[in-house]
Design a protein around this motif. Structure first.
Motif: not given
Lengths: 179, 492, 651, 101
Positions: A78, A82, D28, D85, D88, D90, D92, D95
């Protein structure tokens, strides 16, 4: 007396590392403090005459699950943005307050029920491999079989969900790799 | 060396027939998956194995001596009784139907048939375990066995934009609920010193008022378990995941989630609350009262504004969880109503999602109401079938849904919970409105460019038969009620 | 054949027809499907007639035969049988339903001859008749409810049968919504009656059982309200939905979107009268709730007035008939509301004849005019369509209340009851009389504009106008005959007395209704004279304006006086509904659905204690839609709430 | 003071609640998965403590099973996160909000 001291040290460490796990920004340090927490927990298990569970805790959790976590964290690699969580705002503070309310509630219930109880002396061999093993293969035979199915399901599931990526890159030979 | 005695005898195995059939089918599908080289053959054979397993399971379950008294088998981990047989038949039917109605849609939503079948059968083996779990540990493991494949299935579609998000949401919330459930189990265990339902019930029966059901720890544990199980049946306020996940997951998977998963969860809930806990204590019922009322309101009101059929059915499913809970108020008589409601709901919603798959010829993630516009003109047969399912969900006679609602409402009224029954009647007004919006769109709106033309006649035939069954149950609900009552009233 | 078998056959034959056409219609062909549907209706009518004949052979006290098919639902103390009861009241109803139904089926053979969806149409039509028969024959409230919902369903399917334009879909939606409001109250009333009898240890929903337990219902209360009042009120609200009364009438005019024979059968002759039938069926309950009876009478009277007023200004031939139906239904409720159950049912029967005829005639006109429904563009059809003209005249005559046709006799009886019954009053009578003037006026306005005068359509169109085929005109003729002589069923008391003739319907229905015969008052002749006078006044007024002065209604709003314009715009009721009900309900849905998914924390928590809310909102808005953690917070919040409740409980 | 059951249960409740806080507040997904592990471990500690209190092995057996379940859950969860991940870019949760309404 010694038990008490060990308990308080382990308990404090356990809780502190748990809190660190959910507050530290970097997932790697989170994972590391979770490992520490699980280790302390293993110590507490040992104190509760659950030697076998304590050993499994170290082997399974620290040895396998957390390694998997660390592996994935590293794999995703990450970026700073992120990983960054942003500030601890009011909504989160409030959510935490709800959790505190939960904790207090829970304490009220637990304290009312077992607040005054003490442990009796543990019998010889309580929590040993032999004892737990026997339970696993007699009284808990069905759950034991179910767990094997569960692991099968997990394996199949993980293969299924990740296979797609492989088949995109290596369309001709999707399965051999995964299996 | 300790002598290890396996608590198995052959009589138990016959009782476990349906479960074993599905387990063997699951392993068979995995074997097929590894044996065949070509994707097509893999898909076809795993489908066949899955269907055979479902058929065998249904067959074994119906062989059970329904009048026989129930007992715990295999060291007290599982029950063998009429209740599990009732749900065995239901679940086997649901499994078979899920496979058949989804079969032609899988290609369109880009899910590999072999994977779908394998995971679905595994998930169903968890469901079969759930309905016969006799202790909390087995229950927990069965729930996990049911859920894990479904988490994966939700995110399995290759082309989907939202599938993985749905999978993640379902997973995170599901794990949270599982953990809460587990903690509740720990607290209950702390009080009763046992995991088995029978022991818990025995403890409650013998314990004095102070230490029994009034024990604070026990209450807290039950509450947490209620949260965990309530999540699976999607009762408010533990329902938030439903619309997003139902919408985001491929429709075949949604079909499975809405019918099988919820039927099994409801059965487990009834078995636990009615069997292990003496539910009929006033203050405890208040909680169930609140959940039922909240579910009926949240689900029905939430569904009103929906334009996406999948979301609409998701919200309405929340409302149906509320109606089911009505049956819990009149134990032991209500137990039959509860089981019947679960069965009827599962069949109707499976039919509705199946018909939706039939219409959705492009495998899109969202099917809006207007996509179905004019379906009655282009495909009058299928539109009629869909109409029957929707009317059943809305509870309009002479469909099965009306009969089922009738039994739970009547049970609640007889038990004196008139207010809740009235709330149910009133909120079902909303229900009629949004279901019929779909019906009206199909029959009265201008045709949209939904073709459904190259759809499989087999699927259509199966759905048509299911619709006839729904009508049949509506006209002759007596036998189903008899079976449900026979199976469920002994739980209490 | 035993009477029980006959009763079952009456109900099941149309179902069989529907099933045969529905499942195999495409196989045996379009032509055959129509004949099949008519054949089952004829058979059903024959069975009904012989069943009623059989019933009349029994002694008056024992004229109630129940045919149990099977046990429908059996939840321990509540057992519902799929059973049909034939008694004098349901006997009258099944004769009307199957008889008029048969004629309309025959008519449909011609009307729908060129429609591709004929098979489906006849299947629905048979299904409708089946549910209608279930409704009237049902031996218990749930069975009646089954028919109640079923006829609604078929009605919607048939409204939407031609779904070329969006307005028809909207019509269907409106019908759904308003009817469901009514149905909900019906269910509430049903459950409250069950609750009352169950509390007293004999839970039942069979009409006979409820009636036998009426002392229990009389004693029960809901809060401070007597249960009988509550239940009667709920059921009546249910009836207003089905029978298109204030305030739930809005769906009926829009329901005219369906094929015209459907309007004739469902929205005029049978289904919409279900509410009246239900009130009559539960008359013993209403007798226990005089307040509700008064309400029923007043709602009926006001609806009769209100709808007639709208009818004065409508220009669509079917819309005029629709409002006139609402108005006539108002009359029926006025009748049953003042305790004149026989009068109400009598009007129901004659109305089925003449209103069915009017709709079929209108259908014939529309058929002949190639789909034109605007009476401003008609006129002069008299010579082109002689059969339709003469039969329509009979029906108009009847509905206007001019002697000696059926409508006069039944309407006169309602007005008589409204004045003389212990529940009646001068005000109710006056309302009825004013409505009668308006009825005569708008009906002759319709008649004149359609058939008389000079044609107001293009020459070419007019040349193409043609009389309908015999398959359509014969049912018209039969119904015209019935509309003419139907009054003989229940001659006015004075006449019957003077001529020593029996009052057939009154005597027949006597065992069913509470005996509360209104004494033959001396004012009977005076009232009858007044009825004749007002009907004449309305008729002559209409003929004067539209025939002599050749007035044609205009589209231009500016030239209309305010009341007429308001009437034509339906008193803005639809708009009011939109603002007062449709928008709020939608808004409520949006408002309440919003919190659940959109900005969960934002709304749900912010609506909780305001102090917390304001503090929250800033952070909360940053939580995005669809955020899984927001869901988790609600889940966990629920958990904490449960625990908090338990903590409080333990204290 | 010798540790009594209540002490272990308090630790267990603390662990569980900390886990809940993590699930509810962290963005996260990986950390959320870790927090779920914390919750499961909190439950495990309660099981083991009660097991000791009642002098009865059931609780310990449960905790063994729970560890296995945790492993399976973690594997599935991580696989889903990795796939998300990849799609997209990400991890998070705030999001991933395409599904809403």
């Amino acid at each position: 007396m010694l038990t008490a001291i060990v308990f308080y040290i382990l308990a404090t460490l356990c809780v502190v590392t748990a809190v660190l796990t959910v507050t530290l920004a970097n997932p790697v340090t989170c994972a590391l403090s979770l490992i520490a927490c699980l280790m302390c927990l293993a110590g507490l298990f040992a104190q509760l005459s659950a030697g076998y569970v304590a050993i499994l805790q170290v082997l399974v959790y620290a040895g396998a699950i957390m390694v998997l976590f660390l592996f994935v964290v590293m794999l995703l690699n990450l970026t700073r943005e992120e990983a960054d969580e942003g500030t601890f705002g009011t909504a989160r503070a409030l959510t935490s307050l709800v959790c505190v309310a939960f904790l207090l509630d829970l304490y009220v219930f637990v304290d009312a029920a077992v607040g005054t109880r003490d442990f009796t002396e543990a019998l010889e061999g309580f929590g040993s491999l032999a004892g737990v093993g026997e339970a696993l293969f007699s009284r808990y035979l069905v759950p034991f079989e179910v767990i094997s199915l569960l692991l099968t399901a997990a394996v199949v599931g993980v293969v299924a969900i990740t296979r797609r990526q492989l088949s995109v890159s290596k369309a001709s030979e999707p399965l051999k790799v995964a299996r | 060396m300790l002598p290890i005695v396996l608590p198995v005898d052959t009589g138990d195995l016959t009782a476990l027939g349906p479960l074993l059939a599905v387990l063997i089918a699951a392993l068979g599908v995995l074997t097929v998956d590894m044996t065949f080289e070509r994707e097509e053959a893999r898909g076809r054979w795993s489908f066949i194995v899955g269907l055979v397993g479902a058929g065998l399971a249904a067959g074994c379950a119906s062989l059970w001596q329904w009048e026989a008294p129930g007992r715990a088998i295999l060291g007290g981990a599982l029950y063998a009784d009429a209740f599990s047989s009732f749900f065995d038949v239901l679940l086997a039917t649901l499994l078979g139907l899920t496979l058949v109605v989804s079969w032609y849609c899988l290609d369109r939503v880009k899910v590999k048939p072999a994977e779908f079948t394998g995971l679905a059968v595994l998930s169903f083996s968890g469901m079969f375990l759930m309905v016969r779990a006799a202790d909390m540990l087995t229950l927990f493991l069965a729930i996990e066995l049911m859920s894990l494949p479904v988490y994966v299935l939700a995110g399995l579609s290759a082309g989907s934009k939202t599938g993985r998000e749905a999978a993640l949401k379902y997973f995170v919330l599901g794990s949270l609920a599982s953990a809460i459930l587990l903690y509740g189990m720990a607290l209950v265990y702390g009080v009763t010193a046992s995991l088995g339902y029978t022991d818990i019930a025995g403890y409650l029966a013998t314990a004095s008022r102070e230490s029994g059901v009034e024990n604070p720890l026990f209450l807290a544990g039950l509450a947490l378990m209620l949260v965990g199980l309530g999540f699976k049946v999607a009762a408010a306020p533990f329902h938030m995941w439903t619309p997003d996940v139902y919408e985001g997951a491929p429709t075949p998977v949604t079909t499975l989630m809405a019918s099988g998963v919820r039927a099994a969860a409801a059965a487990a809930l009834l078995r636990f609350l009615a069997g292990a806990v003496l539910l009929t204590r006033g203050h405890w019922m208040m909680l169930v009262w609140a959940l039922a009322a909240l579910s009926m309101i949240a689900g029905n009101v939430g569904a009103l504004a929906q334009t996406n059929v999948k979301r609409l059915l998701a919200y309405s499913g929340i409302a149906h969880a509320g109606y089911m809970l009505l049956g819990l108020f009149a134990l032991p008589r209500g137990a039959g109503g509860f089981s019947m409601y679960v069965a009827v709901y599962a069949l109707s919603v499976l039919g509705a999602f199946g018909a939706l798959q039939w219409f959705d010829d492009r495998g899109r993630e969202t099917v809006d109401i207007e996509d179905l516009a004019g379906a009655g003109k282009r495909h009058p047969w299928m539109a009629s079938v869909m109409t029957v399912f929707l009317l059943s969900l809305a509870g309009i006679p002479p469909t099965a849904g009306f009969a089922a609602k009738w039994f739970v409402f009547a049970a609640a009224v007889q038990a004196g919970y008139v207010g809740l029954a009235l709330l149910g009647v009133m909120t079902s007004l909303f229900g009629a409105y949004y279901y019929l919006r779909v019906v009206i769109a199909m029959w009265m709106d201008e045709p949209a460019d939904i073709s459904g033309a190259d759809q499989s006649p087999t699927t259509g035939l199966v759905l048509g038969l299911l619709a006839l069954a729904v009508l049949f149950i509506g006209c002759f609900p007596g036998w189903l009620w008899f079976l449900a009552d026979l199976a469920s009233s002994k739980l209490v | 054949m035993g009477l029980e078998t006959l009763i079952a056959l009456v109900v099941l034959l149309p179902l069989a027809g529907a099933a045969l056409n529905g499942f195999f219609g495409q196989l045996h062909g379009k032509r055959l499907s129509g004949y099949l549907a008519c054949a089952v209706m004829a058979a059903s009518f024959a069975c009904a007639a012989s069943a009623v004949a059989g019933l009349s052979g029994l002694s008056p006290a024992s004229r109630s035969v129940t045919s149990v098919l099977y046990t429908w639902m059996d939840a321990s103390s509540l057992r519902v049988e799929m059973a049909f009861t034939l008694d004098p009241l349901s006997g009258v109803m099944i004769l009307v339903v199957t008889g008029v139904g048969f004629l309309i089926h025959v008519y449909s053979l011609g009307y729908m001859a060129h429609d591709d969806g004929r098979v489906r149409y006849f299947s629905y039509l048979n299904l409708f008749v089946f549910f209608m028969l279930v409704l009237v024959l049902g031996a218990s409230m749930p069975v009646m409810f089954l028919g109640w919902e079923g006829v609604g369903l078929c009605s919607y399917l048939l409204i939407g049968f031609w779904f070329e334009d969006a307005a028809k879909a909207t019509a269907g939606k409106k019908a759904f919504l308003t009817n469901r409001v009514g149905d909900m109250f019906f269910a509430l009333g049903m459950f409250s009656l069950f609750w009352a009898t169950y509390q007293a240890g004999s839970g039942t929903l069979a009409f006979a059982g409820l009636k036998a337990n009426k002392h229990l219902i009389e004693q029960a209360t809901v809060g401070a309200v007597p249960l009988a009042t509550f239940a009667a009120l709920c059921l009546f609200i249910g009836a207003t939905g089905k029978s298109a009364q204030i305030p739930l009438y809005v769906w009926l005019p829009d329901a005219m979107a369906g094929p015209t024979p459907v309007s004739a059968l469902i929205h005029a002759a049978t289904m919409v009268t279900a509410g009246v039938y239900m009130v009559a069926r539960m008359s013993w309950l209403y007798q226990m709730a005089p307040g509700v009876m008064e309400l029923v009478a007043w709602i009926g009277a006001l609806t009769a007035l209100f709808a007639a007023a709208i009818g004065l200004a409508a220009t669509d031939i079917k819309k005029v008939l629709a409002y006139s139906t609402i108005s006539q239904l108002g009359y029926m409720f006025l009748g049953v509301g003042v305790g004149g159950y026989v009068a109400g049912i009598f009007h129901l029967v004659t109305h089925a004849f003449f209103k069915g005829l009017l709709f079929l005639g209108a259908g014939s006109v529309i058929h002949g005019c190639h789909g034109n429904q605007d009476i401003r563009k008609m006129g002069g059809l008299k010579d082109k369509m002689p059969w339709t003209f003469w039969t329509f005249l009979v029906a108009t005559w009847a509905i206007a209340g001019l002697p000696p046709f059926a409508g006069f006799v039944s309407k006169d009886e309602i007005l008589y009851e409204a004045y003389n019954s212990p529940h009646g009053s001068l005000a109710l009578w006056l309302a009825g009389v004013v409505a009668a003037v308006m009825t005569a006026f708008y009906m002759f306005r319709l008649f004149t504009l359609t058939f008389l005068g000079a044609p107001r359509m293009g020459k070419k169109d007019f040349d193409h106008v043609h009389e309908s085929p015999a398959v359509m005109t014969v049912p018209l003729a039969v119904l015209a005959g019935l509309s003419a002589v139907g009054g003989a069923l229940n001659l006015p008391g004075g006449i019957a007395h003077a001529l020593h003739l029996p009052r057939v319907l009154s005597d027949w229905l006597a065992p069913v209704f509470p005996v509360e015969a209104t004494a033959h008052a001396s004012n009977e002749w005076a009232l009858m004279g007044a009825s004749v006078l007002v009907a004449l006044a309305g008729t002559l007024g209409a003929l004067h304006v539209y025939y002599r002065q050749k007035t044609v209604p205009v589209a231009d709003n500016a030239r209309l006086t305010v009341p007429v314009r308001m009437a034509r715009d339906k008193f803005y009721v639809d708009e009011a509904y939109d603002i007062l009900i449709v928008k709020p309900v939608r808004g409520l849905g949006r408002f309440l659905a919003g919190p659940i998914d959109k900005r969960v924390i934002d709304r749900v928590l912010a609506e909780l204690p305001p102090a917390v809310a304001y503090w929250l909102s800033a952070r909360v808005t940053s939580l995005q839609n669809g955020n899984v953690q927001a869901y988790a917070v609600v889940l966990f919040g629920g958990t904490v709430a449960i625990l908090a409740y338990l903590t409080l409980y333990l204290r | 003071m010798t540790p009594a059951p209540i002490h272990y249960l308090v630790v267990s409740a603390l662990l569980f609640t900390t886990g809940v806080v993590g699930v509810l507040t962290r963005r996260n997904m990986l950390v959320i998965l870790m927090a779920i592990e914390l919750m499961l471990n909190g439950a495990n500690l309660a099981f083991v403590a009660f097991s000791r209190m009642h002098h009865q092995l059931d609780g310990q057996v449960v905790s063994v099973f729970v560890m296995t379940v945790a492993a399976a859950e973690a594997a599935i969860g991580l696989a889903i996160v990795v796939q998300l991940f990849r799609q997209r870019g990400t991890v998070r949760v705030d999001e991933t909000t395409l599904l809403r309404g």
